[in-house]
Design a protein around this motif. Structure first.
Motif, PDB file in Angstrom:
ATOM      1  N   CYS A  35       0.844  -1.201   0.000  1.00 37.12           N
ATOM      2  CA  CYS A  35       0.000   0.000   0.000  1.00 37.12           C
ATOM      3  C   CYS A  35       0.877   1.248   0.000  1.00 37.12           C
ATOM      4  O   CYS A  35       2.060   1.193   0.295  1.00 37.12           O
ATOM      5  CB  CYS A  35      -0.902   0.032   1.227  1.00 37.12           C
ATOM      6  SG  CYS A  35      -2.143  -1.259   1.279  1.00 37.12           S
ATOM      7  N   ASP A  54      -6.181  -1.523  -5.993  1.00 41.64           N
ATOM      8  CA  ASP A  54      -7.561  -1.986  -5.853  1.00 41.64           C
ATOM      9  C   ASP A  54      -8.430  -0.876  -5.273  1.00 41.64           C
ATOM     10  O   ASP A  54      -7.965   0.246  -5.057  1.00 41.64           O
ATOM     11  CB  ASP A  54      -7.633  -3.272  -5.023  1.00 41.64           C
ATOM     12  CG  ASP A  54      -7.208  -3.092  -3.564  1.00 41.64           C
ATOM     13  OD1 ASP A  54      -7.108  -1.942  -3.075  1.00 41.64           O
ATOM     14  OD2 ASP A  54      -6.978  -4.110  -2.899  1.00 41.64           O
ATOM     15  N   LYS A  55      -9.678  -1.180  -5.005  1.00 43.02           N
ATOM     16  CA  LYS A  55     -10.619  -0.172  -4.501  1.00 43.02           C
ATOM     17  C   LYS A  55     -10.209   0.401  -3.148  1.00 43.02           C
ATOM     18  O   LYS A  55     -10.627   1.488  -2.775  1.00 43.02           O
ATOM     19  CB  LYS A  55     -12.034  -0.748  -4.430  1.00 43.02           C
ATOM     20  CG  LYS A  55     -12.221  -1.869  -3.432  1.00 43.02           C
ATOM     21  CD  LYS A  55     -13.661  -2.344  -3.388  1.00 43.02           C
ATOM     22  CE  LYS A  55     -13.874  -3.489  -2.450  1.00 43.02           C
ATOM     23  NZ  LYS A  55     -13.446  -3.302  -1.092  1.00 43.02           N
ATOM     24  N   ASP A  56      -9.364  -0.338  -2.394  1.00 42.18           N
ATOM     25  CA  ASP A  56      -8.898   0.126  -1.089  1.00 42.18           C
ATOM     26  C   ASP A  56      -7.567   0.863  -1.182  1.00 42.18           C
ATOM     27  O   ASP A  56      -7.002   1.257  -0.168  1.00 42.18           O
ATOM     28  CB  ASP A  56      -8.762  -1.062  -0.130  1.00 42.18           C
ATOM     29  CG  ASP A  56     -10.098  -1.721   0.145  1.00 42.18           C
ATOM     30  OD1 ASP A  56     -11.090  -0.996   0.365  1.00 42.18           O
ATOM     31  OD2 ASP A  56     -10.166  -2.969   0.135  1.00 42.18           O
ATOM     32  N   GLY A  57      -7.050   1.000  -2.407  1.00 41.60           N
ATOM     33  CA  GLY A  57      -5.791   1.709  -2.590  1.00 41.60           C
ATOM     34  C   GLY A  57      -4.568   0.861  -2.352  1.00 41.60           C
ATOM     35  O   GLY A  57      -3.497   1.382  -2.049  1.00 41.60           O
ATOM     36  N   ARG A  74      -1.999   5.090   3.036  1.00 38.43           N
ATOM     37  CA  ARG A  74      -2.917   3.997   3.404  1.00 38.43           C
ATOM     38  C   ARG A  74      -2.367   3.201   4.583  1.00 38.43           C
ATOM     39  O   ARG A  74      -3.127   2.792   5.473  1.00 38.43           O
ATOM     40  CB  ARG A  74      -3.157   3.085   2.195  1.00 38.43           C
ATOM     41  CG  ARG A  74      -4.089   1.945   2.483  1.00 38.43           C
ATOM     42  CD  ARG A  74      -5.499   2.445   2.760  1.00 38.43           C
ATOM     43  NE  ARG A  74      -6.383   1.304   2.943  1.00 38.43           N
ATOM     44  CZ  ARG A  74      -7.371   1.266   3.806  1.00 38.43           C
ATOM     45  NH1 ARG A  74      -7.674   2.322   4.529  1.00 38.43           N
ATOM     46  NH2 ARG A  74      -8.113   0.194   3.918  1.00 38.43           N
ATOM     47  N   TYR A  93      -2.060  -2.651  -3.604  1.00 38.10           N
ATOM     48  CA  TYR A  93      -1.529  -3.323  -4.777  1.00 38.10           C
ATOM     49  C   TYR A  93      -1.141  -4.748  -4.398  1.00 38.10           C
ATOM     50  O   TYR A  93      -0.446  -4.959  -3.413  1.00 38.10           O
ATOM     51  CB  TYR A  93      -0.303  -2.543  -5.264  1.00 38.10           C
ATOM     52  CG  TYR A  93       0.531  -3.240  -6.300  1.00 38.10           C
ATOM     53  CD1 TYR A  93       0.100  -3.324  -7.616  1.00 38.10           C
ATOM     54  CD2 TYR A  93       1.756  -3.790  -5.969  1.00 38.10           C
ATOM     55  CE1 TYR A  93       0.873  -3.946  -8.576  1.00 38.10           C
ATOM     56  CE2 TYR A  93       2.539  -4.408  -6.916  1.00 38.10           C
ATOM     57  CZ  TYR A  93       2.092  -4.493  -8.223  1.00 38.10           C
ATOM     58  OH  TYR A  93       2.851  -5.110  -9.168  1.00 38.10           O
TER      59      TYR A  93
END
Length: 63
Positions: free
Chosen positions: A24, A50-53, A28, A55
């Protein structure tokens, strides 16, 4: 492009540090109350997050 890092977070259930498989951004990781693991920085395209930031290095290697 964005810098991402492997990191560790404290598991509230066990009280032990765990290392997620994904990387991240520093921002994050701070939000997750994690600690960056030195020498794990990688520069990736923002579109790889991804949607949560975060990888996932394993997913990026699979076509």
């Amino acid at each position: 492009m964005i810098e991402v890092h492997h990191f560790k977070v404290l598991d509230a259930t066990t009280g032990k540090w765990v290392i997620p498989r994904y990387k991240c951004s520093e921002k994050r990781i701070i939000e997750l109350k994690g600690k960056i693991i030195d020498s794990t920085m990688e520069v990736v395209a923002r579109a790889s997050l991804d949607k949560d930031g975060c990888y996932d290095p394993k997913k990026s290697r699979n076509p």
